[in-house]
Enzyme design. Structure first.
Site, mmCIF file in Angstrom:
data_model
loop_
_atom_site.group_PDB
_atom_site.id
_atom_site.type_symbol
_atom_site.label_atom_id
_atom_site.label_comp_id
_atom_site.label_asym_id
_atom_site.label_seq_id
_atom_site.Cartn_x
_atom_site.Cartn_y
_atom_site.Cartn_z
ATOM 1 N N SER A 1 0.792 -1.233 0.000
ATOM 2 C CA SER A 1 0.000 0.000 0.000
ATOM 3 C C SER A 1 0.819 1.275 0.000
ATOM 4 C CB SER A 1 -0.959 0.000 1.190
ATOM 5 O OG SER A 1 -1.971 -0.952 0.991
ATOM 6 N N TYR B 1 -10.377 2.086 6.120
ATOM 7 C CA TYR B 1 -9.425 1.770 5.058
ATOM 8 C C TYR B 1 -10.007 0.701 4.136
ATOM 9 C CZ TYR B 1 -4.740 1.019 3.101
ATOM 10 O OH TYR B 1 -3.657 0.941 2.276
ATOM 11 N N SER B 2 -10.027 0.994 2.847
ATOM 12 C CA SER B 2 -10.601 0.054 1.885
ATOM 13 C C SER B 2 -9.793 0.073 0.594
ATOM 14 C CB SER B 2 -12.055 0.405 1.576
ATOM 15 O OG SER B 2 -12.549 -0.393 0.503
ATOM 16 N N ASN B 3 -9.280 -1.085 0.212
ATOM 17 C CA ASN B 3 -8.515 -1.177 -1.033
ATOM 18 C C ASN B 3 -9.378 -0.931 -2.266
ATOM 19 O OD1 ASN B 3 -5.675 -1.900 -0.377
ATOM 20 N ND2 ASN B 3 -6.670 -3.559 0.725
ATOM 21 N N GLY C 1 2.352 -0.732 4.447
ATOM 22 C CA GLY C 1 1.897 -1.658 3.426
ATOM 23 C C GLY C 1 1.909 -3.073 3.951
#
Length: 432
Positions: free
Chosen positions: A123, A217-219, A361
């Site tokens: 990330s 938090y969301s990818n 990350g």
């Protein structure tokens, strides 16, 4: 500014523009990405308008270097097979750099870690994509308050008409993070995923909150950011990152691969997997797999030196003009861990009181950190294994970023520091 040739956190605190602007760090950057042979760097003073010379360049002392190496050794002792880190200290007169390694690059061969080892940065990729989208906004190709449907009509089944580009960048969209419902990487390492397939996974789930009312938090947010970049430019998002960031900053060790191969030298990563039912877990090399499952969100491969160069240039105003950098560093929401979400990077205050911009990350086998203050830039890659990698990581972050005599109240402990989840079935079994 350069241009190309063509965990849910509550309570939520929304931050006023005045407070957010006050939190912005104005970074002065003179980069060195390789240490001198004697462990220090002799940087000639630069001529400064109106002065005879700039201040003398900073010096990382032998004691500081020893503390850093000991802390990096602890990263390996406490559960990583190998680690590599770089600390750069800067002032207007120049810079000094420490680069350290610990553990092995590959189990079973006792290969030492190379200071220039390549790693899946996970990330840490997100601010690369954010910077490109903010450049496009600055060029008038989009507005941060545009709804997603304006650029990707019909892609989202929930909230496409109300979720804005700003919400994607700041993780305030409420979209389910698709990686929480993905098959294991180990089920098919060579599987190629299209971004539309990743969004479809998220579409199977209801939003976790109404857009703009909370932060989590969301990818999925950054899959959509990559897709918006492609819709605005007509080119792959990876091409835009290469042309707008990698080439202008001469990040020659950074790439956005579309196949499983890792460039040499590589720091190998492992998962603890039982060879068969009932047997004790054994290390399984997870270094190479197709990275398309992290389209837009965690696909980049790089080195600690290239990452420090990027983030220092980003916060130093070399990537974005001042209006867009101000947007990036405006904290939109603060979660229950004290993490302030800007448009890509995160703002946090260390136990010693130093305010930093940072990102972490985490993907199977790989854990990394990039943390930046006014004068210091620190990046570390961990090839994590069975133990929680965060406590020793925060130890070295505090060692790198805090003055040696700074009081630390309370003393660092795993519960004191924010992070993405690194345990649970989605990680233990190689999920994204």
């Amino acid at each position: 500014m350069f241009r190309s040739p063509s965990g849910r956190g509550a309570p939520l605190i929304f931050v006023s523009a005045a407070v957010a602007i006050a939190a912005v760090l104005a970074l002065t950057v003179v980069l060195v990405t390789r240490p001198a042979d004697d462990g220090s760097r002799d940087t000639p003073p630069k001529q400064v308008a109106g002065n005879d010379t700039a201040p003398p360049p900073p010096r990382l002392t032998a004691e500081e270097r020893l503390r850093m190496q000991r802390a990096l050794n602890n990263v390996v002792t406490d559960g990583s097979s190998g680690a590599v880190a770089e600390l750069v200290e800067t002032n207007p007169g120049g810079s000094d750099v420490w680069n350290g390694v610990a553990g092995v690059a590959q189990r079973g061969r006792n290969v030492p870690v190379d200071p220039g080892a390549h790693f899946r940065i996970a990330s840490l990729s997100k601010p690369f994509a954010s910077a490109v989208l903010l450049q496009l906004v600055g060029e008038g190709k989009a507005d941060l308050d545009d709804p997603v449907d304006q650029h990707l009509p019909g892609v989202l089944e929930h909230g496409g008409d109300t979720i804005t580009l700003r919400m994607l960048l700041s993780h305030t969209s409420g979209l389910f993070s698709y990686n929480r419902d993905m098959p294991s990487v180990l089920s098919d390492r060579d599987r190629v995923w299209r971004p539309e397939e990743l969004v479809a996974v998220a579409n199977r789930h209801e939003p976790v909150f109404e857009p703009g009312t909370d932060v989590a938090y969301s990818n999925t947010n950054y899959v959509l950011v990559g897709m918006v970049i492609e819709a605005l430019t007509g080119r792959p998002y990876s091409t835009e990152i290469e042309n707008r960031i990698l080439k202008p900053l001469d990040l020659t060790e950074t790439s956005i691969p579309d196949d499983p191969v890792m460039p040499d030298p590589a720091l190998h990563a492992y998962l603890a997997v039982p060879p068969s039912s009932g047997m004790a877990p054994q290390p399984l090399d997870i270094t190479e797999f197709n990275p398309s499952r992290w389209f837009g969100t965690a696909q980049i491969v790089s080195t600690v030196s290239d990452i420090n160069t990027f983030y220092a240039a980003l916060f130093g105003g070399q990537v974005l003009d001042q209006p867009m950098l101000k947007e990036m560093q405006t904290v939109v929401a603060i979660d229950s861990q004290g993490v302030g979400y800007g448009l890509g990077p995160k703002h946090y205050t260390l136990t010693c009181g130093v305010k930093v911009w940072m990102h972490s990350g985490n993907i199977p086998g790989f854990r990394n950190w990039s943390v930046h203050s006014k004068e210091r830039h620190f990046t570390m890659f961990q090839a994590r294994y069975q133990k929680n990698p965060d406590p020793p990581a925060w130890e070295i972050i505090e060692t790198a970023m805090c003055p040696a005599d700074a009081p630390k109240e309370p003393e660092p402990s795993p519960s004191d520091f924010p992070s993405e989840p690194v345990t649970g079935p989605e990680h233990d079994r190689g999920r994204s």
